[in-house]
Design an enzyme around this catalytic site. Structure first.
Site, mmCIF file in Angstrom:
data_model
loop_
_atom_site.group_PDB
_atom_site.id
_atom_site.type_symbol
_atom_site.label_atom_id
_atom_site.label_comp_id
_atom_site.label_asym_id
_atom_site.label_seq_id
_atom_site.Cartn_x
_atom_site.Cartn_y
_atom_site.Cartn_z
ATOM 1 N N ASN A 176 53.943 42.586 45.875
ATOM 2 C CA ASN A 176 55.259 42.000 45.577
ATOM 3 C C ASN A 176 56.421 42.809 46.146
ATOM 4 O O ASN A 176 57.576 42.601 45.760
ATOM 5 C CB ASN A 176 55.434 41.779 44.074
ATOM 6 C CG ASN A 176 55.437 43.088 43.313
ATOM 7 O OD1 ASN A 176 55.142 44.142 43.884
ATOM 8 N ND2 ASN A 176 55.778 43.045 42.048
ATOM 9 N N ASP B 248 49.358 47.095 43.151
ATOM 10 C CA ASP B 248 49.190 46.305 41.929
ATOM 11 C C ASP B 248 47.808 45.649 41.872
ATOM 12 O O ASP B 248 47.031 45.725 42.831
ATOM 13 C CB ASP B 248 50.307 45.256 41.805
ATOM 14 C CG ASP B 248 50.594 44.580 43.144
ATOM 15 O OD1 ASP B 248 49.637 44.053 43.732
ATOM 16 O OD2 ASP B 248 51.760 44.616 43.609
ATOM 17 N N ASP C 225 50.126 46.760 47.665
ATOM 18 C CA ASP C 225 51.276 46.188 46.963
ATOM 19 C C ASP C 225 51.472 44.751 47.417
ATOM 20 O O ASP C 225 51.577 44.488 48.613
ATOM 21 C CB ASP C 225 52.514 47.037 47.296
ATOM 22 C CG ASP C 225 53.799 46.415 46.771
ATOM 23 O OD1 ASP C 225 53.736 45.690 45.757
ATOM 24 O OD2 ASP C 225 54.858 46.667 47.377
ATOM 25 N N GLU D 205 34.573 63.543 33.723
ATOM 26 C CA GLU D 205 35.240 64.590 34.493
ATOM 27 C C GLU D 205 35.098 65.873 33.685
ATOM 28 O O GLU D 205 35.723 66.016 32.635
ATOM 29 C CB GLU D 205 36.722 64.263 34.686
ATOM 30 C CG GLU D 205 37.409 65.310 35.550
ATOM 31 C CD GLU D 205 38.910 65.437 35.299
ATOM 32 O OE1 GLU D 205 39.618 65.807 36.241
ATOM 33 O OE2 GLU D 205 39.374 65.183 34.179
ATOM 34 N N ASP E 6 39.574 53.964 33.522
ATOM 35 C CA ASP E 6 39.777 55.390 33.281
ATOM 36 C C ASP E 6 40.060 55.563 31.789
ATOM 37 O O ASP E 6 40.905 54.856 31.236
ATOM 38 C CB ASP E 6 40.974 55.884 34.120
ATOM 39 C CG ASP E 6 40.789 57.318 34.584
ATOM 40 O OD1 ASP E 6 40.418 58.150 33.736
ATOM 41 O OD2 ASP E 6 41.024 57.591 35.775
ATOM 42 N N ASP F 230 38.317 61.047 31.410
ATOM 43 C CA ASP F 230 39.250 62.080 31.828
ATOM 44 C C ASP F 230 39.219 63.319 30.935
ATOM 45 O O ASP F 230 39.265 63.195 29.706
ATOM 46 C CB ASP F 230 40.658 61.460 31.770
ATOM 47 C CG ASP F 230 41.728 62.354 32.339
ATOM 48 O OD1 ASP F 230 41.834 62.432 33.569
ATOM 49 O OD2 ASP F 230 42.464 62.966 31.548
ATOM 50 N N HIS G 62 41.764 61.741 43.557
ATOM 51 C CA HIS G 62 43.228 61.756 43.443
ATOM 52 C C HIS G 62 43.787 63.113 43.018
ATOM 53 O O HIS G 62 44.998 63.286 42.989
ATOM 54 C CB HIS G 62 43.653 60.687 42.430
ATOM 55 C CG HIS G 62 43.213 61.035 41.033
ATOM 56 N ND1 HIS G 62 41.887 61.124 40.664
ATOM 57 C CD2 HIS G 62 43.919 61.370 39.929
ATOM 58 C CE1 HIS G 62 41.809 61.477 39.403
ATOM 59 N NE2 HIS G 62 43.023 61.635 38.923
ATOM 60 N N ASP G 63 42.920 64.041 42.650
ATOM 61 C CA ASP G 63 43.373 65.378 42.258
ATOM 62 C C ASP G 63 43.095 66.420 43.338
ATOM 63 O O ASP G 63 43.483 67.579 43.202
ATOM 64 C CB ASP G 63 42.638 65.849 40.997
ATOM 65 C CG ASP G 63 43.014 65.042 39.770
ATOM 66 O OD1 ASP G 63 44.134 64.508 39.722
ATOM 67 O OD2 ASP G 63 42.166 64.950 38.858
ATOM 68 N N ASP H 43 57.478 45.836 45.769
ATOM 69 C CA ASP H 43 58.218 46.864 45.019
ATOM 70 C C ASP H 43 57.770 48.282 45.400
ATOM 71 O O ASP H 43 58.219 49.267 44.817
ATOM 72 C CB ASP H 43 58.118 46.644 43.504
ATOM 73 C CG ASP H 43 56.691 46.811 42.985
ATOM 74 O OD1 ASP H 43 55.761 47.005 43.797
ATOM 75 O OD2 ASP H 43 56.500 46.749 41.755
HETATM 76 C C1 GLC Z 1 42.465 64.642 34.936
HETATM 77 C C2 GLC Z 1 43.051 63.660 35.930
HETATM 78 C C3 GLC Z 1 44.353 64.202 36.418
HETATM 79 C C4 GLC Z 1 45.281 64.348 35.245
HETATM 80 C C5 GLC Z 1 44.656 65.155 34.102
HETATM 81 C C6 GLC Z 1 45.392 64.946 32.822
HETATM 82 O O1 GLC Z 1 42.165 65.846 35.516
HETATM 83 O O2 GLC Z 1 42.144 63.404 36.946
HETATM 84 O O3 GLC Z 1 44.917 63.408 37.414
HETATM 85 O O4 GLC Z 1 46.470 64.960 35.644
HETATM 86 O O5 GLC Z 1 43.331 64.805 33.854
HETATM 87 O O6 GLC Z 1 45.140 63.670 32.323
HETATM 88 CA CA CA Z 2 53.694 45.929 43.494
#
Ligand code: GLC
Ligand code: CA
Length: 562
Positions: free
Chosen positions: A23, A29, A21, A256, A98, A199, A328-329, A25
């Site tokens: 700025n 970013d 980050d 994915e 993405d 995705d 991230h999942d 907040d």
């Molecule tokens: C994919 C993403 C996940 C998201 C899902 C719906 O699995 O990696 O984070 O919640 O799709 O878009």
């Molecule tokens: Ca920021």
């Protein structure tokens, strides 16, 4: 197999909201990403995948897009993005965006127009389906719990959402919708991105009859993924996308894909497959099991290793998969895959060794390179993630105590990997001067980039060495294209394999001891060199091998031998 420019690269996933980050907040970013490009370059990263940075109400952290052509104001501006692209190019790096096109946000103008005129043109961009005697059209359960159907106000129609109700599914049957999506994809490719991570793409085709499935839970619903077992003709959709977009730009695509039929691997990622590559989630689905998080599994080291080995053997010769420890999942890999006694720096380096040197394209996830861990939370209210909230409820519904439900979240929550990047031990972990949008993992005072940059024996330094080894011109051919050949499979806690090149005859041997006890492995054939040791024992082990013909590995020890 056709050789591709990206085969010998190292990729890195950035979760922009939690990366850097600039700025104050509390939200990462694009300027923050730009400020860390040199850090990534030094680590050895070539390809960056940015989780969604589009305009979004963030019901599902940006995976609910309300405008595909705008950068979310939290992240910056299109000028920032163009600058990021230019700065990556200067450094010889590539950017993957993405691509979230199974669904959009309920705040997208298409959906707003559809609701305003439920029988009009834009309703056709979605699945507006008549209910059955006032009830929902079928019994599918969404990925985030509950029915996949939500009423369209003022009508007897329902709209379909396989994910959250704020993520209406797009109707890929509609040529107009497809045309809009293709235009958008090409617009980004024209900008000069290298391609996309795609995705949830397996979900785009829907059965015309929306038939119910046999119920599989106490809620009387059936997991919507189960319909995929019988799904035919998906490939035509993927080929149509490819032909109209990616192929024209020779773009790289990383899909994915869950719930693919096994015999379709070549169609997906073979030469001329639908996608360039896809993630290998085999180890992750093994832990998850088929049901909720409260029933996640704890497989043995052997079962975990054998799953990865089987996957390697299935994929090689067909295509080139993308290997991950976490994303991230998924929870943090070091918390999930390492046994208790290995949850230390040696263990983290060992996990890195046996993952990055597999056959395939390594995708690191931010923070993995310093060994970031899962984060304990005391209360469900401390979680932000929509899926965690649902899984918590599901666990309670199934009769778990609150403690047990929390335990399931602590082990499996997607927020484990979404806590801000730990840059230093100062306030805000060097991630922000303000209040982070998601609370930091308190261990940032110990686990952080700055501390590890100072130490040559840190996890970060080891990742650099490992990546440098993979890219070393002397070994690159073998470590990129060499066959994966498992070894010592009869030893339950040894993770050992060769990478053998048919081009140059090189045989690189990777061995790690995930067990608690020391092990001695008799080596066949002469071994010339220890290329890497996670315990700094290059000399010691080499001398021993010369003397005894055996390799000794202590608990959590990993070596790479030529
Ligand atoms: C994919 C993403 C996940 C998201 C899902 C719906 O699995 O990696 O984070 O919640 O799709 O878009
Ligand atoms: Ca920021």
């Amino acid at each position: 197999m056709k050789r591709k420019w990206w085969h010998d690269k190292i990729a890195y996933q950035i979760y922009p909201k939690s990366f850097m980050d600039t700025n104050g907040d509390g939200i990462g970013d694009l300027k923050g990403v730009i400020s860390k490009l040199d850090y990534l370059k030094e680590l050895g990263i070539d390809i960056i995948w940015l989780s969604p940075i589009y305009q979004s109400p963030f019901v599902d952290q940006g995976y609910d897009i309300s405008d595909y052509y705008s950068i979310g104001k939290e992240f910056g501006t299109m000028e920032d993005f163009d600058e990021l692209l230019a700065e990556t190019k200067k450094r010889g790096m590539y950017v993957l965006m993405d691509l979230v096109v199974n669904h959009c946000s309920d705040q997208h103008e298409w959906f707003k127009k559809a609701l305003a005129d439920p029988y009009g043109e834009y309703a056709g961009y979605f699945h507006f389906v008549k209910g059955k005697e006032g009830k929902v059209p079928n019994n599918w359960r969404s990925y985030f719990g509950g029915s996949v159907w939500e009423p369209v106000p003022g009508t007897d129609l329902f709209y379909l959402h396989l994910f959250a109700k704020e993520q209406p599914d797009l109707n890929w049957e509609n040529p107009k919708l497809r045309e809009e999506i293709y235009r958008m994809i090409n617009w980004w490719l024209e900008k000069g991105i290298a391609g996309f991570r795609i995705d949830a793409i397996i979900n785009i085709k829907k059965e015309p009859d929306f038939a119910s499935l046999s119920p599989d839970g106490p809620d009387g619903l059936a997991a919507c993924t189960r319909r995929l077992k019988k799904m035919e003709g998906l490939g035509e959709y993927f080929e149509d996308i490819k032909r109209h977009t990616f192929a024209k730009y020779d773009a790289m695509t990383v899909a994915e894909v869950f719930n693919m039929k096994e015999d379709e691997l070549a169609d997906f990622i073979g030469d001329d497959g639908h996608f360039s590559t896809m993630f290998d989630f085999s180890a992750h689905t093994l832990m998850q099991g088929e049901e909720g998080w409260y029933r996640s599994r704890k497989p043995s080291i052997k079962e975990w290793r054998d799953t990865i080995f089987a996957s390697q053997q299935r994929i090689q010769g067909v295509g080139f998969a993308a290997n991950i420890i976490e994303n991230h999942d998924e929870p943090r890999g070091v918390s999930r895959f390492l046994p208790e006694y290995a949850k230390n720096e040696a263990g983290k380096k060992m996990l890195a060794t046996t993952s990055l040197l597999l056959y395939g394209l390594p995708f690191l996830y931010q923070g993995q390179e310093i060994g970031m861990t899962n984060c304990r939370r005391e209360d469900i209210a401390e979680y932000d993630d929509i899926s965690t909230k649902d899984q918590y409820q599901e666990a309670l519904m199934a009769g778990c105590t609150e403690e047990k439900a929390m335990e399931a979240c602590m082990e499996n929550s997607r927020d484990n990997a979404r806590t801000p990047m730990q840059w230093n031990a100062g306030p805000g972990a060097g991630f922000t001067d303000g209040t982070p949008w998601l609370a930091l993992n308190p261990n940032y005072t110990k686990i952080n980039v700055e501390e590890q940059e100072r130490r040559s024996d840190s996890v970060l330094s080891y990742y650099k060495a490992l990546i440098a080894l993979k890219k070393n011109p002397e070994y690159k051919e073998t470590l990129t294209y060499g066959r994966f050949v498992p070894d010592f499979e009869e030893r339950d806690t040894i993770f050992a394999f060769h990478r053998i090149s048919d081009e140059n005859g090189q045989d690189i041997f990777v061995a790690a001891n995930y067990g608690k006890e020391r092990q001695t492995l008799p080596l066949s054939g002469g071994r010339a060199k220890v290329l890497l040791s996670n315990m700094g024992r290059e000399e010691e082990r080499m001398e021993e091998i010369r003397r005894t013909g055996c390799l000794t590995l202590d608990s959590c020890e990993a070596v790479v031998l030529l």
